[in-house]
Design a protein around this motif. Structure first.
Motif, PDB file in Angstrom:
ATOM      1  N   ASN A 134     -57.456  55.310  27.405  1.00  0.00           N
ATOM      2  CA  ASN A 134     -58.352  54.496  26.569  1.00  0.00           C
ATOM      3  C   ASN A 134     -57.559  53.620  25.609  1.00  0.00           C
ATOM      4  OD1 ASN A 134     -60.876  55.237  27.614  1.00  0.00           O
ATOM      5  ND2 ASN A 134     -60.953  57.102  26.391  1.00  0.00           N
ATOM      6  N   SER A 135     -56.455  54.167  25.049  1.00  0.00           N
ATOM      7  CA  SER A 135     -55.614  53.358  24.157  1.00  0.00           C
ATOM      8  C   SER A 135     -55.005  52.185  24.911  1.00  0.00           C
ATOM      9  CB  SER A 135     -54.509  54.232  23.554  1.00  0.00           C
ATOM     10  OG  SER A 135     -55.047  55.279  22.781  1.00  0.00           O
ATOM     11  N   SER A 136     -54.499  52.454  26.123  1.00  0.00           N
ATOM     12  CA  SER A 136     -53.923  51.385  26.938  1.00  0.00           C
ATOM     13  C   SER A 136     -54.984  50.353  27.323  1.00  0.00           C
ATOM     14  CB  SER A 136     -53.299  51.983  28.200  1.00  0.00           C
ATOM     15  OG  SER A 136     -52.799  50.971  29.041  1.00  0.00           O
ATOM     16  N   MET A 137     -56.189  50.825  27.634  1.00  0.00           N
ATOM     17  CA  MET A 137     -57.273  49.920  28.005  1.00  0.00           C
ATOM     18  C   MET A 137     -57.646  48.985  26.855  1.00  0.00           C
ATOM     19  SD  MET A 137     -59.454  48.840  30.219  1.00  0.00           S
ATOM     20  CE  MET A 137     -59.838  50.004  31.503  1.00  0.00           C
ATOM     21  N   GLN A 138     -57.699  49.533  25.643  1.00  0.00           N
ATOM     22  CA  GLN A 138     -58.061  48.714  24.478  1.00  0.00           C
ATOM     23  C   GLN A 138     -57.037  47.595  24.272  1.00  0.00           C
ATOM     24  OE1 GLN A 138     -58.527  50.988  20.886  1.00  0.00           O
ATOM     25  NE2 GLN A 138     -58.991  49.222  19.625  1.00  0.00           N
ATOM     26  N   LEU A 139     -55.741  47.925  24.356  1.00  0.00           N
ATOM     27  CA  LEU A 139     -54.705  46.907  24.200  1.00  0.00           C
ATOM     28  C   LEU A 139     -54.743  45.902  25.354  1.00  0.00           C
ATOM     29  CD1 LEU A 139     -51.427  48.610  22.925  1.00  0.00           C
ATOM     30  CD2 LEU A 139     -52.640  46.694  21.913  1.00  0.00           C
ATOM     31  N   SER A 140     -54.943  46.392  26.571  1.00  0.00           N
ATOM     32  CA  SER A 140     -54.937  45.517  27.747  1.00  0.00           C
ATOM     33  C   SER A 140     -56.075  44.507  27.695  1.00  0.00           C
ATOM     34  CB  SER A 140     -55.033  46.352  29.031  1.00  0.00           C
ATOM     35  OG  SER A 140     -53.955  47.239  29.135  1.00  0.00           O
ATOM     36  N   ARG A 141     -57.242  44.960  27.262  1.00  0.00           N
ATOM     37  CA  ARG A 141     -58.376  44.020  27.151  1.00  0.00           C
ATOM     38  C   ARG A 141     -58.134  42.986  26.057  1.00  0.00           C
ATOM     39  NH1 ARG A 141     -62.605  45.275  30.292  1.00  0.00           N
ATOM     40  NH2 ARG A 141     -63.031  47.455  30.896  1.00  0.00           N
ATOM     41  N   SER A 142     -57.585  43.436  24.918  1.00  0.00           N
ATOM     42  CA  SER A 142     -57.394  42.512  23.797  1.00  0.00           C
ATOM     43  C   SER A 142     -56.335  41.458  24.112  1.00  0.00           C
ATOM     44  CB  SER A 142     -57.002  43.274  22.532  1.00  0.00           C
ATOM     45  OG  SER A 142     -55.736  43.899  22.689  1.00  0.00           O
ATOM     46  N   ARG A 193     -45.615  46.354  26.121  1.00  0.00           N
ATOM     47  CA  ARG A 193     -44.823  47.558  26.395  1.00  0.00           C
ATOM     48  C   ARG A 193     -45.561  48.815  25.945  1.00  0.00           C
ATOM     49  NH1 ARG A 193     -38.781  46.085  24.538  1.00  0.00           N
ATOM     50  NH2 ARG A 193     -38.808  43.895  25.129  1.00  0.00           N
ATOM     51  N   ILE A 194     -46.266  48.722  24.816  1.00  0.00           N
ATOM     52  CA  ILE A 194     -47.034  49.875  24.338  1.00  0.00           C
ATOM     53  C   ILE A 194     -48.120  50.233  25.349  1.00  0.00           C
ATOM     54  CG2 ILE A 194     -48.573  50.708  22.518  1.00  0.00           C
ATOM     55  CD1 ILE A 194     -47.091  48.759  20.611  1.00  0.00           C
ATOM     56  N   ALA A 195     -48.846  49.204  25.841  1.00  0.00           N
ATOM     57  CA  ALA A 195     -49.939  49.451  26.794  1.00  0.00           C
ATOM     58  C   ALA A 195     -49.415  50.047  28.092  1.00  0.00           C
ATOM     59  CB  ALA A 195     -50.686  48.141  27.075  1.00  0.00           C
ATOM     60  N   ILE A 196     -48.260  49.552  28.578  1.00  0.00           N
ATOM     61  CA  ILE A 196     -47.676  50.079  29.811  1.00  0.00           C
ATOM     62  C   ILE A 196     -47.279  51.541  29.628  1.00  0.00           C
ATOM     63  CG2 ILE A 196     -45.690  49.919  31.366  1.00  0.00           C
ATOM     64  CD1 ILE A 196     -45.784  46.871  30.852  1.00  0.00           C
ATOM     65  N   ALA A 197     -46.600  51.842  28.500  1.00  0.00           N
ATOM     66  CA  ALA A 197     -46.164  53.221  28.246  1.00  0.00           C
ATOM     67  C   ALA A 197     -47.361  54.160  28.120  1.00  0.00           C
ATOM     68  CB  ALA A 197     -45.315  53.262  26.975  1.00  0.00           C
ATOM     69  N   GLN A 198     -48.422  53.720  27.423  1.00  0.00           N
ATOM     70  CA  GLN A 198     -49.609  54.564  27.269  1.00  0.00           C
ATOM     71  C   GLN A 198     -50.271  54.830  28.621  1.00  0.00           C
ATOM     72  OE1 GLN A 198     -51.762  52.193  24.426  1.00  0.00           O
ATOM     73  NE2 GLN A 198     -51.044  53.399  22.681  1.00  0.00           N
ATOM     74  N   HIS A 199     -50.300  53.821  29.493  1.00  0.00           N
ATOM     75  CA  HIS A 199     -50.885  54.037  30.829  1.00  0.00           C
ATOM     76  C   HIS A 199     -50.104  55.105  31.588  1.00  0.00           C
ATOM     77  CE1 HIS A 199     -52.693  53.188  34.726  1.00  0.00           C
ATOM     78  NE2 HIS A 199     -51.463  53.147  35.222  1.00  0.00           N
ATOM     79  N   HIS A 200     -48.765  54.993  31.579  1.00  0.00           N
ATOM     80  CA  HIS A 200     -47.947  55.989  32.271  1.00  0.00           C
ATOM     81  C   HIS A 200     -48.128  57.378  31.674  1.00  0.00           C
ATOM     82  CE1 HIS A 200     -45.983  53.353  35.040  1.00  0.00           C
ATOM     83  NE2 HIS A 200     -45.491  52.567  34.090  1.00  0.00           N
ATOM     84  N   LEU A 201     -48.224  57.471  30.344  1.00  0.00           N
ATOM     85  CA  LEU A 201     -48.438  58.775  29.706  1.00  0.00           C
ATOM     86  C   LEU A 201     -49.770  59.378  30.155  1.00  0.00           C
ATOM     87  CD1 LEU A 201     -47.142  57.945  26.118  1.00  0.00           C
ATOM     88  CD2 LEU A 201     -46.174  59.653  27.660  1.00  0.00           C
ATOM     89  N   GLY A 202     -50.808  58.533  30.229  1.00  0.00           N
ATOM     90  CA  GLY A 202     -52.109  59.017  30.687  1.00  0.00           C
ATOM     91  C   GLY A 202     -52.056  59.529  32.118  1.00  0.00           C
ATOM     92  N   LYS A 203     -51.332  58.823  32.996  1.00  0.00           N
ATOM     93  CA  LYS A 203     -51.226  59.243  34.389  1.00  0.00           C
ATOM     94  C   LYS A 203     -50.504  60.588  34.514  1.00  0.00           C
ATOM     95  CE  LYS A 203     -51.786  57.067  37.791  1.00  0.00           C
ATOM     96  NZ  LYS A 203     -52.865  57.109  38.804  1.00  0.00           N
ATOM     97  N   PHE A 255     -59.240  52.539  37.370  1.00  0.00           N
ATOM     98  CA  PHE A 255     -59.099  53.518  38.451  1.00  0.00           C
ATOM     99  C   PHE A 255     -58.821  54.911  37.893  1.00  0.00           C
ATOM    100  CE2 PHE A 255     -58.142  50.018  41.605  1.00  0.00           C
ATOM    101  CZ  PHE A 255     -59.212  50.333  42.438  1.00  0.00           C
ATOM    102  N   THR A 256     -57.937  54.984  36.885  1.00  0.00           N
ATOM    103  CA  THR A 256     -57.587  56.283  36.309  1.00  0.00           C
ATOM    104  C   THR A 256     -58.784  56.891  35.574  1.00  0.00           C
ATOM    105  OG1 THR A 256     -55.321  55.473  36.034  1.00  0.00           O
ATOM    106  CG2 THR A 256     -55.913  57.494  34.878  1.00  0.00           C
ATOM    107  N   LEU A 257     -59.530  56.068  34.842  1.00  0.00           N
ATOM    108  CA  LEU A 257     -60.724  56.570  34.161  1.00  0.00           C
ATOM    109  C   LEU A 257     -61.747  57.093  35.167  1.00  0.00           C
ATOM    110  CD1 LEU A 257     -61.191  53.879  31.355  1.00  0.00           C
ATOM    111  CD2 LEU A 257     -60.707  56.304  31.018  1.00  0.00           C
ATOM    112  N   SER A 258     -61.863  56.414  36.319  1.00  0.00           N
ATOM    113  CA  SER A 258     -62.767  56.893  37.365  1.00  0.00           C
ATOM    114  C   SER A 258     -62.370  58.287  37.837  1.00  0.00           C
ATOM    115  CB  SER A 258     -62.755  55.912  38.543  1.00  0.00           C
ATOM    116  OG  SER A 258     -63.508  56.423  39.625  1.00  0.00           O
TER     117      SER A 258
END
Length: 675
Positions: free
Chosen positions: A305-313, A279-289, A325-328
């Motif tokens: 980047n915060s969402s990416m770190q959690l998603s990879r781990s 849930r943290i990773a999803i919320a951080q992604h939406h905040l970044g967008k 895609f968003t980082l691009s």
């Protein structure tokens, strides 16, 4: 992305509902640790370790305590319960394989105990893991077993939960009307038993239905109903993260970024409270967008980047893809084109793998439905054959007995024979009708698979042509040209994905599960979208696509089927037109209909060929001007969709001079009155 995110959030919610019922009194951990060290009794150690597990705020520590308690427990039922709990905590932490191992062990124990209540729960938990791993069919199978068990023991709370879960699987397969039916049934049960958490869960799922259909006001009201259904308790934040994220999504689609940011921040806060990484990773992604849309690049980069770190781990592939895609996009805005292209390449590679797996899964599900229907028809035919045989044998015995009685009964025997003959004739006619129906089902099946290949080939040719251009001439192309080609690739990918979704919906038509959405639609907008999709194909043959339909040319029809008609007709025109020529798309109003035509000056057809075009029993296909092949079924699909939209289709053609395909669609009633 939205569908996959909802799946991950659902898994967390299901786990939380499962463990929500247990409460514990405050405990002095140090004193319990001392007591554990001083006791040698296994039963006492088990109780102490369970107390430590229930009082711990650290999920890893909780897992450790439950695992240790399992070693000392000798009672089979309590062993099964602890094993199931270990599965639930592993599931909440995203450890799917470990969770599945524990759930399967618990299932064996509960079946040995013949505990129906727990058997229903464990099938639900196993289904949740299968769905999280992308195994929709296995998930549905276990949900159905759980539902049968819980209905047998009248476990209303459990029935409500499983119905909601089945609805979510149907949502994931794109069967939204079926999904809504399951969620509404679940809501009715939740209201009847006054279960606040089940009520909130049901409203949140119904809200997703409205949000998908862009009925945003209804979606928002439904999410708020779910939010208000929750009790004012400390455990409320377990659901707040889920509902806050949904509400934020609606405000984002309403183009209200401040409200969306507020609710996404709430979702992240509640996710932190319960240590739910997903849930943290999803919320951080939406905040970044949202920050990216507001051109606040530093904030956008921080959250992505915060969402990416959690998603990879935690291994959340869809979130990793969307973050890339968003980082691009962020890197491109900051002028780092090389870095942007690198992120885009990584995201595209991951997207291709996910796209293939997810859509093949859905196609398999639709095939299963199709063949299940066919099998049922075959079974009905077999039952009719058996009935005919049974009646025939009975009548033969009857005739034999009557003949033995002698001449006095001859008239009666003749009457029975004649009557029997009529009955047999009627039964034979029914059998012939059943056989014809079965042959039609087989023909429809063959047509379905052929049409899929036919409709996908043309747009993919344009897509591959653009990629070939990038590969062959990348070093010579200016940067601006490369960016334009990449943008074209992105648009083409989106359009191709939409095309595949449309084909899957066509499969639903054949199985009787598709609903047309008739309404006002602008032929100009539809034609523009289709020509943009096929312009790459035309450029490969140096053919000019000309679209002269005026804006606000309105018809009353189903927009998706109209797009499919135009896509087939324009693709055929390109196929049979020579290099350097043109294809013309135009429309004219005639009374209460709009006549839309696609013209070319290609190879043309004779009258005999024109007569066969729309007859599936007389398939015809000829090679294009560059030896392109075809199945001849694209026009059959056009005819079906035109007739569904209460229109007509016809062709005018002459060998060597080209062809003109025209179809009519009704004008909206309001426009007819104005005229």
């Amino acid at each position: 992305m939205a569908r996959r995110v909802n799946k991950l959030v659902f898994i967390g919610i299901t786990v939380l509902i499962s463990v929500l019922g247990g409460t514990c009194q405050p405990i002095e951990k140090d004193s319990i640790q001392q007591l554990l060290a001083s006791t040698s009794d296994d039963s006492a150690k088990t109780k102490i370790l369970l107390q430590l597990a229930r009082s711990s705020n650290n999920k890893q520590k909780t897992l450790q305590y439950y695992a240790e308690a399992l070693q000392y427990e000798n009672n089979k039922l309590r062993t099964a319960e602890i094993t199931d709990t270990l599965g639930l905590f592993n599931l909440q932490l995203g450890n799917y394989q470990e969770a599945m191992t524990y759930f399967k062990q618990a299932k064996l124990l509960f079946y040995e105990l013949q505990d129906s209540l727990w058997m229903g729960k464990i099938h639900n938990n196993i289904a949740v893991v299968h769905w999280g791993l992308g195994n929709s069919i296995e998930a549905l199978s276990n949900y159905q077993k759980a539902l049968s068990i819980r209905q047998a023991i009248k476990d209303h709370a459990g029935i409500c939960k499983v119905m909601n879960n089945i609805g979510l699987v149907y949502q994931d397969l794109g069967l939204y009307e079926d999904a809504l039916d399951w969620h509404q049934k679940a809501l009715a049960i939740a209201l009847a038993i006054n279960d606040s958490y089940a009520i909130a869960y049901s409203y949140s799922n119904i809200g997703q239905y409205y949000e998908y259909h862009n009925r945003l006001d209804e979606a928002l009201k439904t999410y708020v109903k779910g939010f208000n259904a929750l009790p004012e308790a400390n455990t409320k934040n377990r659901f707040d993260s889920f509902l806050s994220s949904n509400i934020g999504s609606v405000y984002e689609k309403m183009n209200q970024p401040d409200s969306a940011l507020f609710h996404y921040h709430n979702a992240a806060t509640y996710g932190n409270r319960i240590s739910n990484s997903n849930r943290i990773a999803i919320a951080q992604h939406h905040l970044g967008k949202i920050h990216l849309k507001l051109d606040q690049l530093d904030s956008a980069k921080y959250y992505i980047n915060s969402s990416m770190q959690l998603s990879r781990s935690k291994n959340y592939p869809p979130l990793i893809r969307d973050n890339l895609f968003t980082l691009s996009e962020i890197e491109e805005r900051e002028g780092r084109i090389s870095s942007a292209m690198n992120y885009y390449k990584q995201a595209s590679t991951l997207k291709d793998s996910l796209f293939s797996t997810e859509n093949i899964e859905k196609l398999n599900d639709l095939q299963i439905k199709f063949f299940t229907g066919q099998q049922e028809q075959e079974n009905q035919l077999l039952r009719k054959n058996n009935e005919i045989q049974r009646i025939t044998i009975k009548q033969q015995k009857m005739v034999s007995h009557i003949l033995i009685t002698g001449g006095l009964l001859i008239l009666l025997v003749l009457f029975i024979v004649i009557r029997s003959h009529i009955s047999l004739k009627k039964l034979s006619q029914r059998l012939e009708e059943s056989e014809r129906a079965l042959l039609k089902v087989n023909a429809d099946k063959d047509k379905f698979f052929t049409i899929i290949a036919h409709d996908l080939k043309s747009p993919f040719s344009g897509f591959l042509g653009t990629t070939d251009l990038l590969v062959d001439d990348f070093d010579q192309l200016p940067t601006d040209s490369v960016k334009r080609l990449l943008a074209a690739l992105k648009d083409s990918s989106s359009n191709l994905y939409a095309l595949l979704e449309s084909l899957l919906q066509w499969a639903q038509v054949q199985t009787g599960s598709m609903h047309y959405q008739f309404g006002e639609c602008d032929v100009h907008q539809i034609a523009t979208s289709v020509t943009n999709l096929l312009v790459a194909n035309a450029k490969q043959k140096q053919i000019t696509l000309i679209q002269t339909i005026q804006s606000n040319t309105l018809v009353y029809a189903d927009e998706k089927s109209v797009a499919t008609i135009l896509r087939n007709l324009i693709s055929n025109a390109i196929k049979y037109t020579k290099s350097g020529d043109q294809v013309l798309v135009e429309a004219v109003r005639k009374g209460s209909v709009i006549e839309i035509s696609v013209s070319d000056n290609g190879i043309g057809m004779n009258a005999e060929t024109c007569e066969k075009l729309f007859d599936i029993t007389k398939k015809t296909s000829q090679q294009g001007t560059k030896n392109e092949s075809g199945t001849g079924l694209g026009l059959i699909l056009c005819k079906e969709f035109v007739e569904k939209n209460k229109g007509q289709i016809w062709v005018e053609s002459e060998v060597g001079k080209g062809s003109k395909f025209t179809f009519s669609l009704p004008v909206p009633i309001e426009k007819q009155i104005q005229q």
